[in-house]
Design a protein around this motif. Structure first.
Motif, mmCIF file in Angstrom:
data_model
loop_
_atom_site.group_PDB
_atom_site.id
_atom_site.type_symbol
_atom_site.label_atom_id
_atom_site.label_comp_id
_atom_site.label_asym_id
_atom_site.label_seq_id
_atom_site.Cartn_x
_atom_site.Cartn_y
_atom_site.Cartn_z
ATOM 1 N N ILE A 21 -4.294 -10.254 -14.781
ATOM 2 C CA ILE A 21 -4.614 -11.138 -13.738
ATOM 3 C C ILE A 21 -3.317 -11.193 -12.885
ATOM 4 O O ILE A 21 -2.601 -12.270 -13.314
ATOM 5 C CB ILE A 21 -5.487 -12.278 -14.073
ATOM 6 C CG1 ILE A 21 -6.473 -11.704 -14.947
ATOM 7 C CG2 ILE A 21 -5.859 -12.920 -12.744
ATOM 8 C CD1 ILE A 21 -7.595 -12.888 -15.489
ATOM 9 N N GLY A 22 -3.349 -10.753 -11.639
ATOM 10 C CA GLY A 22 -2.128 -11.298 -10.759
ATOM 11 C C GLY A 22 -1.105 -9.792 -10.320
ATOM 12 O O GLY A 22 -1.008 -9.066 -11.363
ATOM 13 N N ALA A 23 -0.996 -9.574 -9.076
ATOM 14 C CA ALA A 23 -0.379 -8.360 -8.814
ATOM 15 C C ALA A 23 0.929 -8.772 -8.200
ATOM 16 O O ALA A 23 1.527 -7.850 -7.304
ATOM 17 C CB ALA A 23 -1.290 -7.774 -7.676
ATOM 18 N N GLY A 24 1.582 -9.782 -8.515
ATOM 19 C CA GLY A 24 3.002 -10.131 -8.041
ATOM 20 C C GLY A 24 4.015 -9.454 -8.915
ATOM 21 O O GLY A 24 3.641 -8.720 -9.605
ATOM 22 N N ILE A 25 5.274 -9.926 -8.829
ATOM 23 C CA ILE A 25 6.267 -9.153 -9.649
ATOM 24 C C ILE A 25 6.093 -9.410 -11.051
ATOM 25 O O ILE A 25 6.386 -8.533 -11.859
ATOM 26 C CB ILE A 25 7.771 -9.988 -9.105
ATOM 27 C CG1 ILE A 25 8.753 -8.959 -9.985
ATOM 28 C CG2 ILE A 25 7.697 -11.139 -9.413
ATOM 29 C CD1 ILE A 25 8.669 -7.764 -9.688
ATOM 30 N N VAL A 83 -5.963 -6.897 -11.852
ATOM 31 C CA VAL A 83 -7.116 -7.422 -10.774
ATOM 32 C C VAL A 83 -6.385 -8.653 -10.155
ATOM 33 O O VAL A 83 -5.560 -9.462 -10.832
ATOM 34 C CB VAL A 83 -8.316 -8.102 -11.459
ATOM 35 C CG1 VAL A 83 -8.190 -9.003 -12.510
ATOM 36 C CG2 VAL A 83 -9.261 -8.396 -10.741
ATOM 37 N N SER A 84 -6.386 -8.779 -8.859
ATOM 38 C CA SER A 84 -5.850 -9.708 -8.011
ATOM 39 C C SER A 84 -6.658 -9.853 -6.698
ATOM 40 O O SER A 84 -7.158 -9.101 -5.994
ATOM 41 C CB SER A 84 -4.434 -9.270 -7.698
ATOM 42 O OG SER A 84 -3.818 -10.091 -6.632
ATOM 43 N N THR A 85 -6.725 -11.240 -6.214
ATOM 44 C CA THR A 85 -7.202 -11.588 -5.130
ATOM 45 C C THR A 85 -6.220 -10.961 -3.993
ATOM 46 O O THR A 85 -6.847 -10.395 -2.914
ATOM 47 C CB THR A 85 -7.100 -13.126 -4.926
ATOM 48 O OG1 THR A 85 -7.986 -13.565 -5.951
ATOM 49 C CG2 THR A 85 -7.857 -13.423 -3.640
ATOM 50 N N VAL A 118 -5.774 -0.891 -9.682
ATOM 51 C CA VAL A 118 -5.617 -2.104 -9.313
ATOM 52 C C VAL A 118 -6.935 -2.451 -8.737
ATOM 53 O O VAL A 118 -7.510 -1.697 -7.944
ATOM 54 C CB VAL A 118 -4.533 -2.127 -8.241
ATOM 55 C CG1 VAL A 118 -4.418 -3.701 -7.546
ATOM 56 C CG2 VAL A 118 -3.122 -1.844 -8.665
ATOM 57 N N ILE A 119 -7.338 -3.576 -8.981
ATOM 58 C CA ILE A 119 -8.694 -3.973 -8.315
ATOM 59 C C ILE A 119 -8.561 -5.528 -7.494
ATOM 60 O O ILE A 119 -8.105 -6.263 -7.954
ATOM 61 C CB ILE A 119 -9.805 -4.463 -9.625
ATOM 62 C CG1 ILE A 119 -10.059 -2.990 -10.337
ATOM 63 C CG2 ILE A 119 -11.147 -4.914 -9.037
ATOM 64 C CD1 ILE A 119 -10.896 -3.275 -11.477
ATOM 65 N N ARG A 120 -9.042 -5.132 -6.220
ATOM 66 C CA ARG A 120 -8.918 -6.371 -5.353
ATOM 67 C C ARG A 120 -10.302 -7.281 -5.568
ATOM 68 O O ARG A 120 -11.200 -6.661 -5.106
ATOM 69 C CB ARG A 120 -8.909 -5.949 -3.930
ATOM 70 C CG ARG A 120 -7.703 -5.392 -3.564
ATOM 71 C CD ARG A 120 -6.265 -6.399 -3.604
ATOM 72 N NE ARG A 120 -6.794 -7.415 -2.716
ATOM 73 C CZ ARG A 120 -6.288 -7.228 -1.355
ATOM 74 N NH1 ARG A 120 -5.770 -5.991 -0.640
ATOM 75 N NH2 ARG A 120 -6.613 -8.201 -0.274
ATOM 76 N N ALA A 121 -9.966 -8.265 -6.213
ATOM 77 C CA ALA A 121 -11.183 -9.179 -6.528
ATOM 78 C C ALA A 121 -10.631 -10.548 -6.830
ATOM 79 O O ALA A 121 -9.386 -10.481 -7.380
ATOM 80 C CB ALA A 121 -12.056 -8.561 -7.568
#
Length: 352
Positions: free
Chosen positions: A7-11, A30-32, A157-160
């Motif tokens: 959970i989280g798509a940062g570095i 998965v990341s907002t 990658v899931i945008r949620a």
């Protein structure tokens, strides 16, 4: 094959996905927010170990520099460079003490005279009498690096938006999102300031400091700042396109401010400091990026097994420096089951 949900798509999340891929594991992110994250996109990107809070923290940060070099050897075209840093945030005896402390730890430190500083930074206006040069330090664009690592990892990658973690018989088995449930063998939280809300239902209170960060980028300029420059009033670097990047707070790594104040006032003050550093240059506002920096309550990373089986945590500032090395060691722990001594001082259990 085990399935990992990050959970989280940062570095941090990106580095974890990449290290899992290198060990033959699959991951879903998965990341907002878009790939590259939010805090990562507002980062100064200074890679260093000259700033640290404890000896174990220094060693982790120093190994972070080595981990970045390993990444650049593994993947071509990464946005990581090694210009070094000219530092005089402290002067006089305090500067000498900093140099002595770092040398005692094995860090490379060069003492610069006024003439040497002027030769290295000809455009610098007020040239100090002395400074320290840290040649091992570098620069990365964490958001761009994150996108490159995610692409290399092949992670889905899931945008949620994650609403809560889900568990079964005392083990975390996934997450409930606004798009529905996601099931996995394990979950890693690389969620920065969003971590406490996800942990609270599990009975763990993770204290986080309020540390807003505002990063200013200027118009493109001629080459005037070939190093990371850290002065008492301003930290600044210049990218390959000529833009200056500057945090809106002096000494932003150790900044304790909980609010930024009026954006126009803060931005104008930062521009004035930059114009003072580089007189005669036409320095103007280009763009800004703002985010809450993920700083745990004691300022140190939170890395390791969570309060229940199946859950792992990776929350830290500065992720720009630390994410690659934390990902290497945490993934080794997850896959191999042997705890890393390098991460021993940073376990979530210290807050229980």
């Amino acid at each position: 094959m085990s399935q990992t949900l990050i959970i989280g798509a940062g570095i941090t999340g990106a580095a974890l996905a990449y290290q899992l891929y290198r060990r033959g594991q699959t991951a879903t992110i998965v990341s907002t927010h878009a790939e590259g994250g939010l805090a990562s996109a507002a980062s100064f990107g200074w890679l260093n170990a000259s700033y640290f809070l404890s000896r174990p923290h220094y060693h982790l940060r120093y190994q972070g520099l080595a981990a970045h070099r390993r990444l650049t050897a593994q993947l071509s075209g990464l946005p990581t460079t090694w210009p070094g840093c000219v530092w005089y945030e402290a002067t006089g005896d305090a500067q000498a003490e900093t140099a002595a402390d770092l040398r005692a730890l094995g860090y490379t430190v060069e003492a610069l005279t006024k003439a040497q500083i002027a030769a290295k930074l000809p455009a610098l206006g007020p040239v100090p009498e002395t400074a320290l040069h840290f040649p091992e330090e570098g620069v990365a664009d964490p958001a761009t690096l994150a996108r490159a690592l995610i692409a290399a990892s092949g992670a889905k990658v899931i945008r949620a938006t994650v609403q809560s973690l889900t568990s079964d018989h005392g083990k975390v088995i996934g997450a409930l999102t606004d798009l529905g449930p996601l099931i996995a063998d394990r979950v890693i939280l690389a969620t920065g300031t969003g971590t406490p809300a996800l942990l609270q239902p599990l009975g763990l209170a993770l204290p986080m400091l309020t540390r807003p960060g505002l990063m200013l980028t200027t118009n493109a300029l001629p080459p005037i700042c070939p190093v990371v420059l850290a002065t008492p009033d301003q930290e600044v670097r210049q990218d390959a396109m000529g833009h200056l990047h500057a945090p809106a707070s002096a000494g932003h790594q150790g900044d304790h401010a909980e609010s930024l104040g009026s954006f126009p006032v803060v931005i104008n003050a930062t521009l004035q400091r930059l114009r003072g550093l580089f007189p005669g240059q036409e320095i103007h506002f280009g763009r800004q990026a703002m985010a809450l920096r993920p700083v745990p309550g004691d300022g140190l990373p939170v890395v390791g097994q969570g309060p229940v089986p199946g859950l792992w945590l990776a929350v830290m500032h500065s992720g720009a420096t630390l994410a690659p090395v934390v990902a290497e060691h945490l993934v080794d722990e997850i896959i191999g089951g042997v705890e890393s001594p390098l991460l021993a001082e940073f376990r979530p259990t210290r807050f229980q």
